[in-house]
Design an enzyme around this catalytic site. Structure first.
Site, PDB file in Angstrom:
ATOM      1  N   HIS A 255     102.374  51.681  19.443  1.00 34.29           N
ATOM      2  CA  HIS A 255     103.592  51.356  20.220  1.00 34.29           C
ATOM      3  C   HIS A 255     104.373  52.626  20.574  1.00 34.29           C
ATOM      4  O   HIS A 255     105.592  52.571  20.742  1.00 34.29           O
ATOM      5  CB  HIS A 255     104.505  50.388  19.465  1.00 34.29           C
ATOM      6  CG  HIS A 255     103.778  49.219  18.872  1.00 34.29           C
ATOM      7  ND1 HIS A 255     103.533  48.058  19.572  1.00 34.29           N
ATOM      8  CD2 HIS A 255     103.191  49.057  17.661  1.00 34.29           C
ATOM      9  CE1 HIS A 255     102.856  47.214  18.806  1.00 34.29           C
ATOM     10  NE2 HIS A 255     102.617  47.804  17.640  1.00 34.29           N
TER      11      HIS A 255
ATOM     12  N   SER B 256     108.284  74.398  40.103  1.00 32.73           N
ATOM     13  CA  SER B 256     109.064  73.626  41.056  1.00 32.73           C
ATOM     14  C   SER B 256     109.696  74.589  42.045  1.00 32.73           C
ATOM     15  O   SER B 256     110.074  75.701  41.680  1.00 32.73           O
ATOM     16  CB  SER B 256     110.151  72.856  40.305  1.00 32.73           C
ATOM     17  OG  SER B 256     111.247  72.595  41.163  1.00 32.73           O
TER      18      SER B 256
ATOM     19  N   LYS C 158     110.915  74.882  35.484  1.00 34.15           N
ATOM     20  CA  LYS C 158     109.857  73.871  35.364  1.00 34.15           C
ATOM     21  C   LYS C 158     108.448  74.448  35.277  1.00 34.15           C
ATOM     22  O   LYS C 158     108.103  75.413  35.943  1.00 34.15           O
ATOM     23  CB  LYS C 158     109.899  72.932  36.575  1.00 34.15           C
ATOM     24  CG  LYS C 158     111.173  72.158  36.673  1.00 34.15           C
ATOM     25  CD  LYS C 158     111.124  70.881  35.876  1.00 34.15           C
ATOM     26  CE  LYS C 158     110.442  69.828  36.716  1.00 34.15           C
ATOM     27  NZ  LYS C 158     110.343  68.588  35.967  1.00 34.15           N
TER      28      LYS C 158
ATOM     29  N   GLU D 239      98.314  65.086  35.883  1.00 34.72           N
ATOM     30  CA  GLU D 239      98.964  64.065  36.716  1.00 34.72           C
ATOM     31  C   GLU D 239      98.059  63.638  37.864  1.00 34.72           C
ATOM     32  O   GLU D 239      97.949  62.456  38.200  1.00 34.72           O
ATOM     33  CB  GLU D 239     100.291  64.591  37.276  1.00 34.72           C
ATOM     34  CG  GLU D 239     101.410  64.557  36.259  1.00 34.72           C
ATOM     35  CD  GLU D 239     102.686  65.226  36.754  1.00 34.72           C
ATOM     36  OE1 GLU D 239     103.758  64.789  36.355  1.00 34.72           O
ATOM     37  OE2 GLU D 239     102.615  66.203  37.532  1.00 34.72           O
TER      38      GLU D 239
END
Ligand code: ARG
Length: 462
Positions: A160, A281, A287, A294
């Site tokens: 979980h 970024s 970043k 991804e």
């Protein structure tokens, strides 16, 4: 009436194909990828035709060297594909006739584009499966390389997404090893059904020529000869099966990518990915984004889509070949390319992952990961498991209140929760003790994980 064009099939036609229809029905824009396989199939076909006396040796020789020259031209980028010639098969056949004259027109004896295209796709897919399996093995080796040094690295095992019990980083990695191992086995199993020869089925019913299908199969390395001509030209279940196996593989890579994305976030900070797999970024200077995992997660959608695409292309088709089947290629090619790219990325990235061992350990310590060990300790001293669960639950509550780990509670707090608890409890509450206690095949104890890694190494070299 418009003049007829020079199609290979226009004997019965009285007017030229509509310009839109010509481009709508053409597949050359994507099936040129099959050129090398088409030539390989044609060379085997011509060789077989000569061996049964349908072609003489000179004719065979001219056809084979003509096809080889075309293969060279294609490799050098000297082939111009023509939409008017519709597909890769007719482009190559027409180039052959242009090159060697009328003998080229004999190549299509005893076959049809229907069995020809089915053969080409099977040859293509067989190679693709081999390349994919090789990449999976590379990735598996990468996992082992990393796992070997991490059997004592403790991280939280989650259920979980909450801290559950301590596991080693190596044990976690080996879970991925198992999953992609099954993916490879599925690919290898699918390959057996891909590796069957359609040629000889001709358009759908077989041919009147005395062909030798076993010989063609042997020349092309096919293990079997398709037993029914209608089935051989029409079904694409082998391509669907491949896309299903590819979908499972991508589902695994996508789950794994998701973990990498979480683990590289500052909230987790369990691993660092080398800069070469990340991007920055354009607005936020701080970043470092995990773009490669991804994209793998995102590309999973195309592969699942291709599986659905092919199932739908097939579902309404009466026997035997229908033009619908031309739609099999783009989803199949896209699946092969996507899976190869994603495996290439992972095979490079996985062994380069840098674990942040302190952070993993700290996260395990914070999550009361040894609570089950304490319950098991009480059970071993005679308390029924449900009662032990209750006692430990209360102690976790106390620890939360005091902002400490179970192992940091003083002995008198522990003994007042249950008189079965003694000084030796602290060994059970250590992370190392928790790991070492799960000492059976499949468990996370370092001894077991080392054995699992060794067995895995042997299985790859065997
Ligand atoms: N380009 C076709 C395909 O990809 C080749 C087979 C064409 N056969 C036919 N009867 N029109 O399926």
């Amino acid at each position: 009436m418009t003049d007829k064009s020079n199609k290979l099939w226009d004997g019965r036609f009285t007017e030229a194909t509509d310009a839109f229809v010509e481009s709508f029905t053409a597949s050359i824009g994507f099936d040129h990828v099959l050129a090398a396989y088409d030539i390989q199939g044609s060379i085997a076909h011509a060789t077989m035709l000569a061996s049964v006396g349908i072609l003489n040796d000179n004719e065979r020789g001219a056809i084979v060297s003509g096809l080889e020259a075309i293969r060279e031209d294609i490799l050098k980028g000297n082939m111009t594909w023509s939409v008017a010639l519709e597909d890769v098969h007719m482009n190559i056949e027409s180039a052959l006739t242009e090159q060697i004259g009328d003998v080229g027109k004999k190549l299509h004896t005893g076959r049809s584009r229907n069995d020809q295209v089915a053969t080409d796709i099977r040859l293509y897919l067989r190679d693709a499966i081999d390349a994919i399996c090789e990449k999976i093995t590379l990735l598996q080796n990468g996992i082992l390389e990393l796992a070997e040094g991490e059997t004592e690295t403790i991280m939280p095992g989650l259920t979980h997404l909450q801290v559950a019990q301590p596991v080693s980083f190596a044990h976690h990695l080996m879970a991925w090893f198992e999953m992609i191992g099954r993916d490879k086995a599925r690919m290898q199993d699918c390959r057996k059904r891909v590796n069957s020869l359609p040629l000889g089925a001709a358009a759908l019913a077989g041919t009147t020529f005395p062909i030798d299908r076993n010989m063609t199969a042997e020349l092309l390395g096919f293990e079997t000869v398709a037993a029914n001509s209608l089935d051989a030209v029409s079904d694409r279940d082998f391509a669907i099966e491949f896309c299903a196996a590819a979908s499972l593989l991508m589902m695994h890579l996508s789950r794994w990518a998701e973990e990498m994305i979480l683990w590289t976030s500052p909230q987790f900070d369990y691993i660092d990915l080398p800069d070469r797999f990340c991007t920055g970024s354009s607005i936020m200077p701080q970043k470092k984004n995990p773009d490669v995992p991804e994209l793998v997660r995102g590309k999973t959608g195309r592969v699942f889509g291709s599986l659905n695409n092919l199932l739908t292309v097939m579902k309404g088709q009466p026997l035997a070949y229908n033009k619908d089947n031309q739609e099999d290629k783009e989803p199949l090619f896209d699946t092969v390319n996507t899976v190869m790219d994603c495996l290439t990325a992972f095979a490079d990235m996985v062994p380069a992952m840098e674990p942040r061992r302190e952070n993993m350990r700290e996260a395990t310590r914070k999550g009361f990961a040894t609570a089950t060990d304490l319950a098991d300790y009480l059970v071993k001293k005679g308390l029924p498991f449900r009662d032990a669960h209750e006692v430990v639950g209360r102690l976790v509550g106390q620890a939360i209140g005091q902002g400490c780990d179970l192992s940091e509670l003083p002995l008198d707090s522990l003994t007042s929760a249950s008189e079965l608890i003694e000084e030796d409890v602290y060994q059970v509450l250590t992370l190392e003790g928790s790991l070492a206690a799960r000492n059976h095949p499949g468990g996370t104890a370092p001894e077991q994980v080392k054995a699992a890694i060794k067995a895995a190494r042997d299985s790859l070299s065997g």
